[in-house]
Design a protein around this motif. Structure first.
Motif, short mmCIF file in Angstrom:
data_model
loop_
_atom_site.label_atom_id
_atom_site.label_comp_id
_atom_site.label_asym_id
_atom_site.label_seq_id
_atom_site.Cartn_x
_atom_site.Cartn_y
_atom_site.Cartn_z
N MET A 1 56.19 37.30 40.64
CA MET A 1 55.96 37.42 41.90
C MET A 1 54.69 38.21 42.12
SD MET A 1 58.64 38.77 45.03
CE MET A 1 59.03 37.19 45.09
N THR A 2 53.84 37.96 43.00
CA THR A 2 52.45 38.55 43.38
C THR A 2 52.88 39.86 43.88
OG1 THR A 2 51.28 36.44 43.34
CG2 THR A 2 50.28 38.34 43.96
N SER A 3 52.19 41.05 43.53
CA SER A 3 52.42 42.55 44.24
C SER A 3 51.50 42.42 45.41
CB SER A 3 52.04 43.34 43.21
OG SER A 3 50.51 43.30 42.91
N LYS A 4 51.81 43.45 46.02
CA LYS A 4 50.82 43.78 47.31
C LYS A 4 49.36 43.99 46.81
CE LYS A 4 54.04 43.53 50.53
NZ LYS A 4 53.99 42.29 51.28
N VAL A 5 49.41 44.66 45.73
CA VAL A 5 47.90 45.13 45.13
C VAL A 5 47.21 43.81 44.85
CG1 VAL A 5 46.76 45.98 43.35
CG2 VAL A 5 48.65 47.42 44.30
N ASP A 6 47.83 42.83 44.19
CA ASP A 6 47.18 41.47 44.00
C ASP A 6 47.04 40.52 45.33
OD1 ASP A 6 47.46 41.94 41.22
OD2 ASP A 6 49.22 40.66 41.07
N GLU A 7 47.65 40.66 46.29
CA GLU A 7 47.53 40.18 47.44
C GLU A 7 46.21 40.73 48.27
OE1 GLU A 7 50.89 40.23 49.83
OE2 GLU A 7 51.96 38.90 48.47
N ALA A 8 45.83 41.99 47.85
CA ALA A 8 44.76 42.36 48.44
C ALA A 8 43.30 42.33 47.85
CB ALA A 8 44.96 44.09 48.49
N LEU A 9 43.46 41.57 46.48
CA LEU A 9 42.35 41.45 45.86
C LEU A 9 41.49 40.26 46.48
CD1 LEU A 9 43.71 40.99 42.11
CD2 LEU A 9 42.30 42.89 43.10
N SER A 10 40.00 40.51 46.59
CA SER A 10 39.33 39.49 46.83
C SER A 10 39.31 38.34 45.95
CB SER A 10 37.92 39.91 47.18
OG SER A 10 37.17 40.06 45.97
N TYR A 11 38.71 37.22 46.29
CA TYR A 11 38.82 36.02 45.45
C TYR A 11 37.80 36.38 44.15
CZ TYR A 11 37.10 31.62 43.27
OH TYR A 11 37.00 30.64 42.24
N GLU A 12 36.69 37.28 44.48
CA GLU A 12 35.93 37.34 43.56
C GLU A 12 36.32 38.34 42.50
OE1 GLU A 12 35.10 37.25 46.64
OE2 GLU A 12 33.55 35.56 46.82
N GLN A 13 37.21 39.31 43.07
CA GLN A 13 37.75 40.38 42.21
C GLN A 13 38.88 39.73 41.34
OE1 GLN A 13 39.30 42.59 45.39
NE2 GLN A 13 37.96 44.54 44.94
N ALA A 14 39.78 38.85 41.70
CA ALA A 14 40.74 38.17 41.03
C ALA A 14 40.11 37.29 40.07
CB ALA A 14 41.82 37.22 41.88
N ARG A 15 39.08 36.63 40.48
CA ARG A 15 38.55 35.67 39.33
C ARG A 15 37.63 36.68 38.50
NH1 ARG A 15 33.21 34.32 41.58
NH2 ARG A 15 32.75 36.22 41.28
N ASP A 16 36.90 37.58 38.61
CA ASP A 16 36.36 38.59 37.68
C ASP A 16 37.49 39.05 36.54
OD1 ASP A 16 33.95 37.56 38.81
OD2 ASP A 16 33.68 39.71 39.71
N GLU A 17 38.54 39.56 37.24
CA GLU A 17 39.47 40.13 36.25
C GLU A 17 40.39 38.69 35.40
OE1 GLU A 17 43.71 42.57 36.14
OE2 GLU A 17 42.45 42.42 38.16
N LEU A 18 40.33 37.71 35.97
CA LEU A 18 40.95 36.54 35.12
C LEU A 18 39.82 36.22 34.13
CD1 LEU A 18 43.04 34.23 34.87
CD2 LEU A 18 41.88 33.00 36.73
#
Length: 76
Positions: A1-18
């Motif tokens: 399940m996705t956390s509230k912190v993850d939901e607040a990530l921008s696309y670019e932030q999530a992509r870069d961390e991925l």
């Protein structure tokens, strides 16, 4: 399940961390437990990216549909 912190990530932030997660997995040198944790994190980040992309697609589809309605739906 996705956390509230993850939901607040921008696309670019999530992509870069991925990208970083994938880099670490490909480099190796991690324990099985660390690799599993990285894999799970990567799956969550991919879900965040997918939601952003699906939302962007929906917005584009809506804008295109609105434009077609404005044109009267004519292809001429």
């Amino acid at each position: 399940m996705t956390s509230k912190v993850d939901e607040a990530l921008s696309y670019e932030q999530a992509r870069d961390e991925l990208i970083e997660v994938v880099r670490r997995l490909e480099a190796g040198g991690t324990t099985l437990e660390e690799s599993l944790a990285l894999w799970e994190r990567g799956e969550e980040l991919a879900k965040v990216c997918r939601r952003w992309l699906e939302g962007a697609r929906a917005r584009l589809d809506a804008a295109l549909a609105e434009e077609e309605e404005g044109d009267g739906g004519s292809d001429e």
